[in-house]
Design a protein around this motif. Structure first.
Motif, short mmCIF file in Angstrom:
data_model
loop_
_atom_site.label_atom_id
_atom_site.label_comp_id
_atom_site.label_asym_id
_atom_site.label_seq_id
_atom_site.Cartn_x
_atom_site.Cartn_y
_atom_site.Cartn_z
N MET A 92 0.82 -1.21 0.00
CA MET A 92 0.00 0.00 0.00
C MET A 92 0.85 1.26 0.00
N ASP A 93 2.14 1.10 0.35
CA ASP A 93 3.03 2.26 0.37
C ASP A 93 3.56 2.47 -1.04
N ALA A 94 2.67 2.92 -1.92
CA ALA A 94 3.01 3.04 -3.33
C ALA A 94 3.98 4.18 -3.57
N GLN A 136 -12.35 1.19 -12.40
CA GLN A 136 -11.59 0.65 -11.27
C GLN A 136 -10.39 1.53 -10.95
N LEU A 137 -9.71 2.03 -11.98
CA LEU A 137 -8.57 2.91 -11.73
C LEU A 137 -9.01 4.22 -11.09
N ASP A 138 -10.08 4.82 -11.64
CA ASP A 138 -10.56 6.11 -11.12
C ASP A 138 -11.26 5.97 -9.78
N GLY A 139 -12.07 4.91 -9.66
CA GLY A 139 -12.92 4.80 -8.49
C GLY A 139 -12.30 4.04 -7.33
N TYR A 140 -11.21 3.30 -7.61
CA TYR A 140 -10.63 2.53 -6.51
C TYR A 140 -9.10 2.59 -6.45
N LEU A 141 -8.42 2.08 -7.48
CA LEU A 141 -6.99 1.81 -7.33
C LEU A 141 -6.17 3.08 -7.11
N LEU A 142 -6.36 4.08 -7.97
CA LEU A 142 -5.58 5.32 -7.79
C LEU A 142 -5.93 6.02 -6.48
N PRO A 143 -7.22 6.20 -6.14
CA PRO A 143 -7.53 6.82 -4.83
C PRO A 143 -6.99 6.02 -3.64
N ARG A 144 -7.06 4.68 -3.72
CA ARG A 144 -6.59 3.88 -2.59
C ARG A 144 -5.08 3.97 -2.44
N LEU A 184 -19.43 0.06 -9.26
CA LEU A 184 -19.38 0.19 -7.81
C LEU A 184 -18.63 -0.98 -7.17
N ILE A 185 -18.88 -2.17 -7.68
CA ILE A 185 -18.20 -3.34 -7.12
C ILE A 185 -16.69 -3.24 -7.35
N CYS A 186 -16.29 -2.74 -8.54
CA CYS A 186 -14.87 -2.59 -8.83
C CYS A 186 -14.23 -1.48 -8.01
N ALA A 187 -15.04 -0.62 -7.36
CA ALA A 187 -14.50 0.47 -6.55
C ALA A 187 -14.37 0.10 -5.09
N LEU A 232 -3.97 -4.60 -9.14
CA LEU A 232 -2.74 -4.36 -9.89
C LEU A 232 -2.34 -5.58 -10.71
N ALA A 233 -2.41 -6.76 -10.08
CA ALA A 233 -2.00 -7.98 -10.77
C ALA A 233 -2.91 -8.29 -11.95
N SER A 234 -4.19 -7.92 -11.84
CA SER A 234 -5.13 -8.22 -12.92
C SER A 234 -4.91 -7.33 -14.14
N LEU A 235 -4.16 -6.24 -13.97
CA LEU A 235 -3.98 -5.31 -15.09
C LEU A 235 -3.27 -5.97 -16.26
N ARG A 236 -2.29 -6.84 -15.96
CA ARG A 236 -1.49 -7.41 -17.04
C ARG A 236 -2.36 -8.11 -18.08
N GLY A 237 -3.17 -9.06 -17.63
CA GLY A 237 -4.00 -9.78 -18.60
C GLY A 237 -5.07 -8.92 -19.23
N ARG A 238 -5.69 -8.06 -18.44
CA ARG A 238 -6.80 -7.25 -18.95
C ARG A 238 -6.31 -6.21 -19.95
N VAL A 239 -5.22 -5.54 -19.64
CA VAL A 239 -4.69 -4.55 -20.58
C VAL A 239 -4.11 -5.22 -21.81
N ALA A 240 -3.46 -6.37 -21.62
CA ALA A 240 -2.94 -7.11 -22.77
C ALA A 240 -4.06 -7.50 -23.72
N ASP A 241 -5.20 -7.92 -23.16
CA ASP A 241 -6.35 -8.26 -24.01
C ASP A 241 -6.83 -7.04 -24.79
N LEU A 242 -6.86 -5.88 -24.13
CA LEU A 242 -7.27 -4.65 -24.81
C LEU A 242 -6.28 -4.28 -25.90
N ALA A 243 -4.99 -4.46 -25.63
CA ALA A 243 -3.99 -4.18 -26.66
C ALA A 243 -4.20 -5.10 -27.86
N GLY A 244 -4.54 -6.36 -27.57
CA GLY A 244 -4.85 -7.28 -28.67
C GLY A 244 -6.06 -6.82 -29.46
#
Length: 526
Positions: free
Chosen positions: A1-3, A43-51, A167-170, A285-297
């Motif tokens: 959490m100490d990003a 998820q980035l706007d509503g949860y990950l970056l704020p957290r 909301l669930i993703c936040a 954070l860990a889920s970003l790799r597969g999800r963003v890679a799929d979007l890049a595809g």
């Protein structure tokens, strides 16, 4: 959490790249990619970056589930008073309700979390149709914990379903509610699998369980969770009571005591609180790799399809160009009415009549070539998935546009002839007939093999050197005219594709941004 600040910067760049991603072609999987990109942004706007920016902020537990699962009743019962509406109207509500301790209200009044939603203080059903977050405070909740009653994930209203997913993703904690009658349905298991995939802090509530079958249902539900690899997930059972059947929105405190205690421990025990937030953040954070890679595809597929479609268009118009030039260099345009005027020229047909006939013949040739190219493009695009609609035009419109450019060519040839006759006439001290010279020039350029006779006539009038120079100048103008017509029509036919501006950059930028986030998050873990 100490990003580290570098990781936050990298996530911000990734967020910007995701916001710029588009999937305009209706390829297989494009709609799924759009939804995935929207979910990632939420998820980035509503949860990950704020957290990551404010790890000390209160935990947010989102209570989610399907229609009729009893989410609102559960939230009311955890709080000890009615703060959110329960009952038959719930599936259509658009206002999620967030409940927190008064000392924590400052965390949720602004747009730190769920920035896409406005804010309303106190419980209220909206009347203006605008989606907003109702923030309610109560000392019945411990400081450091907020509960959010989300719309139904399977609502009949599409906007509610999307909002529920956002909301669930936040959330730091997912509290997924199902019932004794529906715990084996697809909706709750989709949420459970998503929670497992993202490794979030999770609890499940089996609601409205009849006393007489409570043991059997609980045992079967536990077995299903165990089989899915979710046996360690905290599981709470709420019995079927008259209060839940009557939709009063409030159950006895004993019915929800276990869940209340579990949530309170997450909020008040520093280690448990940090572990809950850290686990969900790390999972996101860990889920970003597969999800963003799929979007890049998906971006790569869009670009590849756009390249193929553009190549089909280019091939069709290249063939049109070959046909036009083959006609001009072979049989030429001295056929039909143009040939009749040529044979009668200059005794029984004027230069004006011959020029008119040749101009019409060239326009007709180009219109025919463009129409064929459009037809071939349409057939090729029809075979390609995702081809955009539009771009076709009628022959009359093509003829009107082409006629303008061909008439411009005619004026250029007349000006060249005038200049050539003026130069030769000055040298010989003789006036010249520019109209006749222009007609001979047009016949030499457009007449194919027959045009050699017209070139000989030009040489007799201007001399061989001046005639050759004039033909070269005219040929250059003719090439420019053909290029203008075919290029303009190709761009017109491909406008529906080209205005989408599909390039390779989004894929490259997504992968680069993801690589930075992955590298920095791995360094943070070490």
């Amino acid at each position: 959490m100490d990003a580290r600040p570098e990781l936050l910067d990298a996530l911000t760049v990734l967020r910007e790249r995701l916001a710029a991603v588009r999937f305009p072609l209706e390829l297989p999987g494009a709609e799924r990619a759009r939804r995935s990109a929207a979910e990632l942004l939420a998820q980035l706007d509503g949860y990950l970056l704020p957290r990551l920016r404010r790890p000390e902020a209160p935990l947010l537990a989102v209570v989610g589930g399907s229609t009729g699962a009893g989410k609102s009743t559960l939230v009311n019962s955890l709080v000890g008073r009615r703060v959110t509406e329960a009952g038959v109207l719930r599936p259509t509500t658009r206002m999620p309700v967030l409940v927190c301790h008064p000392d924590d209200q400052r965390w949720f009044d602004g747009r730190r979390v769920l920035p896409q939603l406005g804010r309303v203080c106190g419980p209220r059903q909206e009347s203006d149709g605008q989606t907003a977050l109702s923030v309610v405070t109560t000392r019945a909740l411990p400081a450091g914990l907020a509960l959010l009653d989300a719309p139904d994930i399977d609502s009949l209203v599409a906007g509610n379903r999307d909002l529920a997913a956002d909301l669930i993703c936040a959330a730091d904690i997912w509290v997924l509610v199902t019932t004794a009658a529906r715990y084996a349905d697809a909706v709750p298991w989709h949420l459970l699998r998503s929670a497992q995939e993202y490794d979030v802090t999770l609890a499940t509530v089996l609601d409205r369980v009849p006393h007489q079958i409570a043991a059997e249902v609980s045992r079967h539900y536990g077995a299903l969770l165990e089989r899915a690899g979710l046996g360690a997930v905290p599981r709470f059972t709420v019995p079927e009571l008259p209060e839940s059947a009557g939709n009063s929105g409030l159950l006895p405190a004993t019915a929800v005591a276990g869940l209340r205690e579990w949530l309170g421990r997450r909020a008040q025990d520093p280690e448990a609180r940090a572990a809950a937030a850290a686990r969900t953040a790390a999972g996101a954070l860990a889920s970003l790799r597969g999800r963003v890679a799929d979007l890049a595809g998906g971006c790569a597929a869009q670009y590849a399809a756009a390249v193929r479609l553009d190549q089909r268009l280019a091939d069709a118009y290249a063939e049109a160009d070959r046909r036009v030039r083959a006609c001009l260099s072979g049989g030429g345009l001295l056929t039909g009415q143009a040939r009749a005027h040529w044979l009668a020229f200059p005794e029984d047909a004027s230069a004006e009549e011959l020029m008119d006939a040749l101009t019409q013949a060239l326009t007709g040739l180009l219109v025919e070539a463009v129409s064929a190219a459009d037809e071939h493009t349409g057939a090729a695009w029809h075979r390609e998935p995702g081809a955009p609609e539009g771009g076709e035009d009628c022959a009359e419109a093509v003829s009107e546009r082409t006629g303008v450019l061909v008439r411009r060519l005619r004026r250029c040839l007349e000006e060249l002839a005038e200049e050539a006759r003026a130069a030769v006439g000055t040298a010989r001290g003789e006036p010249g007939d520019e109209g006749e010279t222009a007609a001979l020039l047009a016949a030499a350029l457009l007449g194919g093999k027959t045009g050699g006779v017209a070139q000989q006539s030009l040489a007799g009038i201007l001399g061989s050197r001046h005639a050759a120079r004039l033909k070269d100048q005219g040929a250059a103008e003719l090439r420019r005219c053909l290029d203008r017509v075919l290029t303009a029509e190709r761009l017109r036919r491909g406008a529906a594709l080209h205005r989408l501006a599909i390039t390779a950059e989004p894929q490259v930028e997504l992968i680069a941004a993801l690589s930075s986030v992955t590298e920095l998050s791995s360094a943070t873990d070490r």
